[in-house]
Each structure stands twice: as structure tokens, then as C-alpha cells.
Design a protein around this motif. Structure first.
Motif, mmCIF file in Angstrom:
data_model
loop_
_atom_site.group_PDB
_atom_site.id
_atom_site.type_symbol
_atom_site.label_atom_id
_atom_site.label_comp_id
_atom_site.label_asym_id
_atom_site.label_seq_id
_atom_site.Cartn_x
_atom_site.Cartn_y
_atom_site.Cartn_z
ATOM 1 N N VAL A 184 43.175 36.198 37.216
ATOM 2 C CA VAL A 184 43.054 35.864 35.671
ATOM 3 C C VAL A 184 42.232 34.374 35.384
ATOM 4 O O VAL A 184 43.000 33.670 36.228
ATOM 5 N N TYR A 185 41.921 34.610 34.588
ATOM 6 C CA TYR A 185 41.415 33.791 33.989
ATOM 7 C C TYR A 185 40.727 33.333 32.799
ATOM 8 O O TYR A 185 41.157 34.625 31.722
ATOM 9 N N VAL A 186 40.241 32.237 32.475
ATOM 10 C CA VAL A 186 40.191 32.215 30.509
ATOM 11 C C VAL A 186 38.318 32.162 31.133
ATOM 12 O O VAL A 186 37.369 32.419 31.354
ATOM 13 N N PRO A 187 37.513 33.310 30.026
ATOM 14 C CA PRO A 187 36.986 34.206 29.389
ATOM 15 C C PRO A 187 35.167 32.424 29.744
ATOM 16 O O PRO A 187 35.941 31.483 28.527
ATOM 17 N N LEU A 246 49.286 35.505 33.400
ATOM 18 C CA LEU A 246 49.101 36.249 32.350
ATOM 19 C C LEU A 246 49.726 35.581 30.929
ATOM 20 O O LEU A 246 49.857 34.336 30.132
ATOM 21 N N ALA A 247 51.150 36.065 31.345
ATOM 22 C CA ALA A 247 51.842 35.995 30.098
ATOM 23 C C ALA A 247 52.151 34.544 29.789
ATOM 24 O O ALA A 247 52.812 33.955 28.723
ATOM 25 N N GLU A 248 52.725 33.460 31.170
ATOM 26 C CA GLU A 248 52.668 31.978 31.395
ATOM 27 C C GLU A 248 51.861 31.385 30.188
ATOM 28 O O GLU A 248 52.353 30.833 29.271
ATOM 29 N N VAL A 249 50.366 31.958 30.061
ATOM 30 C CA VAL A 249 49.316 31.291 29.541
ATOM 31 C C VAL A 249 49.084 31.569 28.365
ATOM 32 O O VAL A 249 48.603 31.264 27.252
ATOM 33 N N GLU A 303 43.819 31.499 25.694
ATOM 34 C CA GLU A 303 43.483 32.952 25.641
ATOM 35 C C GLU A 303 43.070 33.728 27.224
ATOM 36 O O GLU A 303 42.310 32.764 28.385
ATOM 37 N N ALA A 304 43.452 34.731 27.933
ATOM 38 C CA ALA A 304 42.972 34.725 28.404
ATOM 39 C C ALA A 304 43.005 36.287 29.787
ATOM 40 O O ALA A 304 43.769 37.241 28.563
ATOM 41 N N VAL A 305 42.271 36.463 30.156
ATOM 42 C CA VAL A 305 41.982 38.414 30.653
ATOM 43 C C VAL A 305 42.713 38.407 32.346
ATOM 44 O O VAL A 305 42.649 37.067 32.759
#
Length: 217
Positions: free
Chosen positions: A113-116, A166-169, A175-177
Motif C-alpha cells: 500500500v502506498y501513496v503515488p 488502505l481503508a484506514e488511510v 489518496e493511496a493505492v
């Protein structure tokens, strides 16, 4: 008077030297034997006569062709060098020919999980500070490689854990993927030439082995 006497002495010395060189007989050194008695002489490799190869010598006759009934197989995969060595040990004595081949395969590492990626490293650091301000922990800014300037939020072996992160952030408006993570790792195959009815599986024992027909080598 003194100079005249010296001149006479030098003249006498020159005459004596000329007589000595003209009358003495030069000495001749005795020729030494080429070798010591009882010791054989050396022969240059270029001077030696090559011995004919005996009929039983390797390559004295043309190599024989592989039996037409032989089959060639690629057996594997072996995921570790130790597994490959064991297979060589158990199959090596009973196959006609054997060699191994290494291949690179992709292996799953779970989910990340990461921020683009941001446009610059400064922008990526600003995103990281914003995450910290919202109480997000366990993140880091990727500074090199394919994910440069992304903000990693974790690598998870279980998909459900990645989805929870992912749901947490996203609940915080970030914005995360999430995507599957993989890596290249080596894998080995044994290429063997055997009789068409050869049972290669029994010597290897239990395992997820496969055998693929290949052109004979």
C-alpha cells in the motif's frame, strides 16, 4: 733528462707488449660434454616424434551418435541450489547426458500500500509530513528505484491486512493505492538425455516436479 728517461722506458714497455702479443700461443679451453655421463640428453618438443594414438584412446575413432531411442527432457523446477545438487546426485549416474539451466521467474511478495509518486522529492516529503500530522505511522519515502518519490505505507503478506491499511488511510482522505508486490528470483531446470521409458520421478522423490520435452543437445 728525466723526461727523456721516461720516454725511453715507455718505448721499451711498448716493444715488450708487442713481442708478447705476437709470440704467445692462445690457450684452448677443453670442450665440455653435452651431458653428464649416464644422464640422458634433453629433446625439444618440436624435435620429438609424436607417438601414434592407440586404437583405444579417446577420440581415436569418430564419436558415436546418440541412440535414436533417447529422449531429452527439461526436469524441474528447483528453487534452491541445494535442491538442484540433490537432483544431480540422484539422476547423474543413470542418464546419458545432464546439464542445468538457470531462469529468472517472478515470485509474489504479497501486497503493498502506498501513496503515488510525487513530482519531486520535496513534494514526497511534504506528503509524508501530512501523514504524520494525521496520526499515520509506519511509512517511509522511497528515494530511489521504480517507486521513487512514493510514500510506502506497508508491505503485507495477507491481502486482508493490506485492504485494512488502505481503508484506514482512505478514511482520512489520503489518496493511496494497493497492488500485488513481486520480485525476480532464480530457478533451475535439469536438462537430461534418457531412454524413452526412463522413470525420472522415482529417484527425485516427492515434489512438484515437471518434465518438458526439449530438442536433444
Amino acid at each position: 733528462m728525466l723526461s727523456r728517461g721516461a720516454l725511453i722506458i715507455l718505448l721499451c714497455l711498448n716493444v715488450a707488449a708487442a713481442l708478447w702479443w705476437g709470440l704467445h700461443a692462445p690457450s684452448h679451453a677443453a670442450a665440455l660434454p653435452a651431458t653428464e655421463p649416464g644422464v640422458p640428453g634433453l629433446t625439444l618438443l618440436a624435435e620429438a616424434e609424436p607417438d601414434a594414438l592407440p586404437a583405444s584412446a579417446e577420440l581415436a575413432v569418430a564419436p558415436t551418435l546418440m541412440d535414436a531411442a533417447m529422449a531429452c527432457l527439461s526436469v524441474g523446477p528447483f528453487d534452491t541450489p541445494s535442491a538442484l545438487r540433490r537432483a544431480v546426485d540422484v539422476l547423474g549416474a543413470s542418464v546419458g547426458k545432464l546439464q542445468y539451466r538457470e531462469a529468472q521467474v517472478q515470485s509474489s511478495r504479497g501486497w503493498r500500500v502506498y501513496v503515488p509518486a510525487a513530482a519531486t522529492r520535496g513534494d514526497a516529503l511534504a506528503k509524508a509530513r501530512a501523514l504524520a500530522g494525521q496520526g499515520i505511522r509506519d511509512y517511509y519515502v522511497v528515494t530511489a528505484g521504480p517507486g521513487e518519490n512514493t510514500v510506502s505505507l506497508g508491505l503485507f503478506r495477507e491481502q486482508k491486512n493490506a485492504e485494512a491499511r488502505l481503508a484506514e488511510v482512505k478514511a482520512l482522505g489520503i489518496e493511496a493505492v494497493m497492488e500485488a508486490a513481486s520480485e525476480d528470483r532464480p530457478q533451475w531446470w535439469l536438462e537430461i538425455a534418457v531412454a524413452a521409458d526412463y522413470d525420472w520421478r522415482t529417484p527425485l522423490g516427492a515434489g512438484n516436479w515437471q518434465a518438458r520435452p526439449i530438442p536433444c543437445f
